[in-house]
Design a protein around this motif. Sequence first.
Motif, PDB file in Angstrom:
ATOM      1  N   THR A   1      -3.811   2.109  -8.751  1.00  0.00           N
ATOM      2  CA  THR A   1      -3.814   2.636  -7.468  1.00  0.00           C
ATOM      3  C   THR A   1      -5.327   2.723  -7.041  1.00  0.00           C
ATOM      4  OG1 THR A   1      -3.798   4.892  -8.461  1.00  0.00           O
ATOM      5  CG2 THR A   1      -1.681   4.089  -7.603  1.00  0.00           C
ATOM      6  N   PHE A   2      -5.537   2.575  -5.760  1.00  0.00           N
ATOM      7  CA  PHE A   2      -6.794   2.347  -5.191  1.00  0.00           C
ATOM      8  C   PHE A   2      -7.009   3.354  -4.169  1.00  0.00           C
ATOM      9  CE2 PHE A   2      -4.603  -1.523  -6.001  1.00  0.00           C
ATOM     10  CZ  PHE A   2      -5.097  -1.943  -7.019  1.00  0.00           C
ATOM     11  N   THR A   3      -8.296   3.904  -3.943  1.00  0.00           N
ATOM     12  CA  THR A   3      -8.511   4.603  -2.871  1.00  0.00           C
ATOM     13  C   THR A   3      -9.473   3.823  -1.789  1.00  0.00           C
ATOM     14  OG1 THR A   3     -10.766   5.352  -3.755  1.00  0.00           O
ATOM     15  CG2 THR A   3      -9.027   6.659  -4.145  1.00  0.00           C
ATOM     16  N   PRO A   4      -9.280   4.062  -0.449  1.00  0.00           N
ATOM     17  CA  PRO A   4      -9.806   3.307   0.438  1.00  0.00           C
ATOM     18  C   PRO A   4     -11.088   3.189   0.498  1.00  0.00           C
ATOM     19  CG  PRO A   4      -8.253   4.689   1.510  1.00  0.00           C
ATOM     20  CD  PRO A   4      -8.229   5.288  -0.061  1.00  0.00           C
TER      21      PRO A   4
ATOM     22  N   TRP B   1      -3.820   3.246   0.877  1.00  0.00           N
ATOM     23  CA  TRP B   1      -4.672   2.089   1.338  1.00  0.00           C
ATOM     24  C   TRP B   1      -4.078   1.163   2.310  1.00  0.00           C
ATOM     25  CZ3 TRP B   1      -2.585   2.202  -3.636  1.00  0.00           C
ATOM     26  CH2 TRP B   1      -1.845   1.117  -3.833  1.00  0.00           C
ATOM     27  N   ALA B   2      -2.639   1.480   2.262  1.00  0.00           N
ATOM     28  CA  ALA B   2      -1.880   0.756   3.506  1.00  0.00           C
ATOM     29  C   ALA B   2      -0.808   1.571   3.956  1.00  0.00           C
ATOM     30  CB  ALA B   2      -1.382  -0.477   2.801  1.00  0.00           C
ATOM     31  N   PRO B   3      -0.990   2.755   4.702  1.00  0.00           N
ATOM     32  CA  PRO B   3      -0.058   3.771   5.197  1.00  0.00           C
ATOM     33  C   PRO B   3       0.766   3.094   6.182  1.00  0.00           C
ATOM     34  CG  PRO B   3      -2.236   4.156   6.166  1.00  0.00           C
ATOM     35  CD  PRO B   3      -2.404   2.816   5.234  1.00  0.00           C
ATOM     36  N   ASP B   4       1.909   3.809   6.637  1.00  0.00           N
ATOM     37  CA  ASP B   4       2.920   3.423   7.459  1.00  0.00           C
ATOM     38  C   ASP B   4       2.167   3.706   8.622  1.00  0.00           C
ATOM     39  OD1 ASP B   4       5.010   2.674   8.943  1.00  0.00           O
ATOM     40  OD2 ASP B   4       6.386   4.248   8.017  1.00  0.00           O
ATOM     41  N   THR B   5       1.951   2.504   9.236  1.00  0.00           N
ATOM     42  CA  THR B   5       1.134   2.686  10.720  1.00  0.00           C
ATOM     43  C   THR B   5       2.182   3.133  11.931  1.00  0.00           C
ATOM     44  OG1 THR B   5       1.459   0.365  11.151  1.00  0.00           O
ATOM     45  CG2 THR B   5      -0.653   1.107  10.233  1.00  0.00           C
ATOM     46  N   ASP B   6       3.625   3.025  11.610  1.00  0.00           N
ATOM     47  CA  ASP B   6       4.458   3.195  12.739  1.00  0.00           C
ATOM     48  C   ASP B   6       5.116   4.487  12.770  1.00  0.00           C
ATOM     49  OD1 ASP B   6       4.323   0.928  13.693  1.00  0.00           O
ATOM     50  OD2 ASP B   6       5.874  -0.148  12.248  1.00  0.00           O
ATOM     51  N   ALA B   7       4.690   5.473  11.473  1.00  0.00           N
ATOM     52  CA  ALA B   7       5.263   6.753  11.317  1.00  0.00           C
ATOM     53  C   ALA B   7       4.435   7.733  12.276  1.00  0.00           C
ATOM     54  CB  ALA B   7       4.911   7.053   9.840  1.00  0.00           C
ATOM     55  N   PRO B   8       5.212   8.464  13.103  1.00  0.00           N
ATOM     56  CA  PRO B   8       4.925   9.301  13.886  1.00  0.00           C
ATOM     57  C   PRO B   8       4.022  10.692  13.254  1.00  0.00           C
ATOM     58  CG  PRO B   8       7.240   9.768  13.663  1.00  0.00           C
ATOM     59  CD  PRO B   8       6.848   8.628  13.090  1.00  0.00           C
ATOM     60  N   GLU B   9       3.137  11.178  13.941  1.00  0.00           N
ATOM     61  CA  GLU B   9       2.650  12.347  13.258  1.00  0.00           C
ATOM     62  C   GLU B   9       3.656  13.433  13.032  1.00  0.00           C
ATOM     63  OE1 GLU B   9      -0.279  12.618  12.545  1.00  0.00           O
ATOM     64  OE2 GLU B   9      -1.118  10.826  13.338  1.00  0.00           O
ATOM     65  N   ALA B  10       3.320  14.163  11.814  1.00  0.00           N
ATOM     66  CA  ALA B  10       4.397  15.239  11.260  1.00  0.00           C
ATOM     67  C   ALA B  10       4.202  16.353  12.328  1.00  0.00           C
ATOM     68  CB  ALA B  10       4.066  15.478   9.842  1.00  0.00           C
ATOM     69  N   THR B  11       5.050  17.041  12.769  1.00  0.00           N
ATOM     70  CA  THR B  11       5.090  18.339  13.664  1.00  0.00           C
ATOM     71  C   THR B  11       5.160  19.649  12.653  1.00  0.00           C
ATOM     72  OG1 THR B  11       7.597  17.966  14.130  1.00  0.00           O
ATOM     73  CG2 THR B  11       5.808  17.144  15.595  1.00  0.00           C
ATOM     74  N   SER B  12       5.864  19.169  11.332  1.00  0.00           N
ATOM     75  CA  SER B  12       5.950  20.348  10.719  1.00  0.00           C
ATOM     76  C   SER B  12       5.791  20.040   9.099  1.00  0.00           C
ATOM     77  CB  SER B  12       7.353  20.957  10.683  1.00  0.00           C
ATOM     78  OG  SER B  12       8.257  20.210  10.204  1.00  0.00           O
ATOM     79  N   PRO B  13       5.249  20.889   8.183  1.00  0.00           N
ATOM     80  CA  PRO B  13       5.039  20.459   6.805  1.00  0.00           C
ATOM     81  C   PRO B  13       6.261  20.198   6.186  1.00  0.00           C
ATOM     82  CG  PRO B  13       4.863  22.870   7.084  1.00  0.00           C
ATOM     83  CD  PRO B  13       5.029  22.366   8.515  1.00  0.00           C
TER      84      PRO B  13
ATOM     85  N   THR C   1     -16.837  -4.455   6.181  1.00  0.00           N
ATOM     86  CA  THR C   1     -16.301  -4.486   4.724  1.00  0.00           C
ATOM     87  C   THR C   1     -15.043  -5.261   4.745  1.00  0.00           C
ATOM     88  OG1 THR C   1     -14.884  -2.786   4.713  1.00  0.00           O
ATOM     89  CG2 THR C   1     -17.244  -2.334   4.040  1.00  0.00           C
ATOM     90  N   GLU C   2     -14.690  -5.861   3.645  1.00  0.00           N
ATOM     91  CA  GLU C   2     -13.462  -6.774   3.838  1.00  0.00           C
ATOM     92  C   GLU C   2     -12.162  -6.002   3.786  1.00  0.00           C
ATOM     93  OE1 GLU C   2     -13.393  -9.508   0.333  1.00  0.00           O
ATOM     94  OE2 GLU C   2     -14.468 -10.740   1.202  1.00  0.00           O
ATOM     95  N   TYR C   3     -12.176  -4.806   3.184  1.00  0.00           N
ATOM     96  CA  TYR C   3     -10.906  -3.855   3.406  1.00  0.00           C
ATOM     97  C   TYR C   3     -10.739  -3.429   4.796  1.00  0.00           C
ATOM     98  CZ  TYR C   3      -8.369   0.507   3.050  1.00  0.00           C
ATOM     99  OH  TYR C   3      -7.362   1.325   3.345  1.00  0.00           O
TER     100      TYR C   3
END
Length: 823
Positions: free
Chosen positions: A399-402, A562-574, A444-446
């Motif tokens: 696993t990698f960090t950005p 490092w590759a999140p879901d770009t289409d996921a809406p912002e969470a309104t609740s935890p 950067t390449e990333y």
Amino acid sequence: MISSRNIGMVAAASTLLAAAPLSAIFQGWTWLIESIIAVAVVAGVAALTRLARAPLWGQVLGMLAGLMLALTWLFPSGQELLAILPTPGTFAYFGDLLAGSMQDMRSYGVEVPDTDPLLFIAVLGVGGVAVLVDVLAVGLRRPALAGLPMLAIYSVPVAVYVDSVPAAPFVVGAAGYLWLLVTDNVDRVRRFGRRFTGDGRDVDVWEASPLASAGRRLAAVGVALAVVLPLAVPGMTGGLLDSLSRGPGNGSGNGSGSGGTSGRIDLFASLAGQLNQSQVADLVKVKTSEQSPFYLRYAVADELRPAGFQARNPSGRSVNGDLPNPADRAGPGVRQTTYQATVEVTKSLSMSLMPVYAEPTSADDLSDNWLYDASQQVVFSNRENSRGRKYSFDYVRSTFTPDALRTAKALPTEHPLRRQMTATPGPVPEVEELVKGLIQGKRTEYDRVLSIYRHFSADNGFRYQLSTESGSSGQDIVNFLNNKVGYCQQYAAAMAWLVRAAGIPARVAFGFTNGSKRDGDTFTLTNLNLHAWTEVYFEGAGWVPFDATPAYGVPGSTRSAWAPDTDAPEATSPSSGAPGAPTEPGASAEPSDVDNADRDTDDGLALGGTTPNEQPPVWPWWAAGLVALLLLLAVPALRRLALRRRRSGSAVSGAMASATVDGASESGARPVVVSADANRARADAHAAWAELLDTLVDFRVPVDPTETPRATADRLVREALDDDDAIGSARLLGRAEERARYARDPLTGERLVPALRAVRGALATRADRRTRLLAAVLPPSVLLRWRTAMADRSGRMVALTGQARYRLLRWNPRRLMAERAGR
């Protein structure tokens, strides 16, 4: 001696032609050049020993010595005398080459490179076959037996190929074998000296007899059928018909997942066939100690051509040996954890690739025939398939960090991996312009890869849809970037192309998502969980996965930090159960509808996918084939029925005409035309007699063409008939045919058709069930007539060919020179 030398040269050339199947194994043609040298030396030594009138054992020793000299010159160890004379060190070196060839055969996949051990074993084998063929064809004059060592060469690709062997090399080898047989036949004919024909002319050059010509035609037809039938019959090969009917990205496929090595099958089309199946089949069951594993992978496509990404043939060492340790190349910020997994492949999945997680470190329960390609990170075999296998392995999950990926340094321009994995078919202006705008200002390449990854989002108009839209650009990549509608194959291939255009190594990976069937730590993966994603190479991190396909369209989709879901809406609740809540790194995004979760009906992974169609039912094709087969089997019976009705109709009309004329003459209404009645009566009698003979053939009653009609009728009465009506009918038919042949006035006014029916009924009653069935379904009389017609046509063709050959031989230079010399 001249004939022996000629046959020896033909034997050497035939051996080289028989070695043509080896071209399907080697990448280059070095093996052929070296084999030509070795075979030429063997043939030359054989000719010299025969010129010296050496015995057969002396010829064999001479050929073996010549082969050893050729091998010494082609594969020197550095210890030879005069560069060609072997020493004990030479033989020790040959032993090392033999041992190395065994290792290379286990290590490399088809097609193999030109390594010295593999070339040595190939040249040694071809040279040894050349010795055997020469001994059998020239020394023992048994050229037919020479086909056995030739066949041994063809068995080599058959043994190492998982997929079907190409047909063209077999045709070339068969042609060489036929050439050897024909040459020996010509030589045997010439040994009888000067030939004389039946018309009194002498022939001083060889002419083929009709029987020999027919034999060669039959041999050529046999070879053609041996090549064409396996290609045409479904299921016998995966070659011609399969490639023609499948096409790129059409969503069709057999769903078997079978094939040869990954370089010999179309991974995109194979995946399309699985995903488009109407039935869900369990393919893999995997049990892993990792709580949220990434995708289980089995292949990669890293060659980018104008038609899209294609897979290379893998090569590597045994999976049971020491596998590369990912920790050796891990840079700062890379977290590595070791897990253990057990995979059970069902009988529904049969391929030469084995599903594993990305970085295995050890494997159990797999034979040495399974190899590991460290560059592609795949497990493959050239001899076995994955069907029904169960095995375990340890693997490392990285696993990698950005931030860690941002610190990765770019590979040098001349680095082999960068040159290979950034190659594109050519500059595409639309792609170049898009990439230039996406990476502008990214240091950067990333960040450049992340910008390209985020481009395939819903905010930019991209949609996951079960149908694609055609474009007018003429290029699949441009059509997809313009239409922004596609499946996982378009997303994975398009992102890899764009990343390569940015100068960063990228490839397409194939495998399974985690699906929706999970029982504790066991995942059951079906054919609808097959998937593809992009892998990008970073220095110090290795191949990092990026899945640009929208998560809502893929069951069991996994996203990372490092590759999140770009289409996921912002969470309104935890709440983690809220729709659209962002997934944690490594978490699995599951659709809410379980029934639709396994319906990832991708149309394959070709960049230019078409609208998916439901797999057409198979039963209409089977029904059509059955009807065609029945019609084909019914042709003889229909032919026999038509012939019987035509003969019966002629006899009936003739009898009626005869009766009408006779009645008219008695009343004095009009005169009797004897000639017309006689001709018609003769034709009716001949038709009835021909029908009787065919009936006898159908019911297996012997027919002697030398007998008179009366003798045939008497023999029929004695041997086959016991009914008074049938006996009278048989005698009537014999008397009618006899009168029609020999008398001035034929028999008229008799009812011949009822007589035929009576005889046929009596023969059918006397015959057994099998004879009656064959007489009705496959009438022997029709088959005999067809065989006779084919033999007549063949004879006429042979005669015409002989006449044409004779006319051409009249202008043969050898004949003209002989005639001029005689004058």
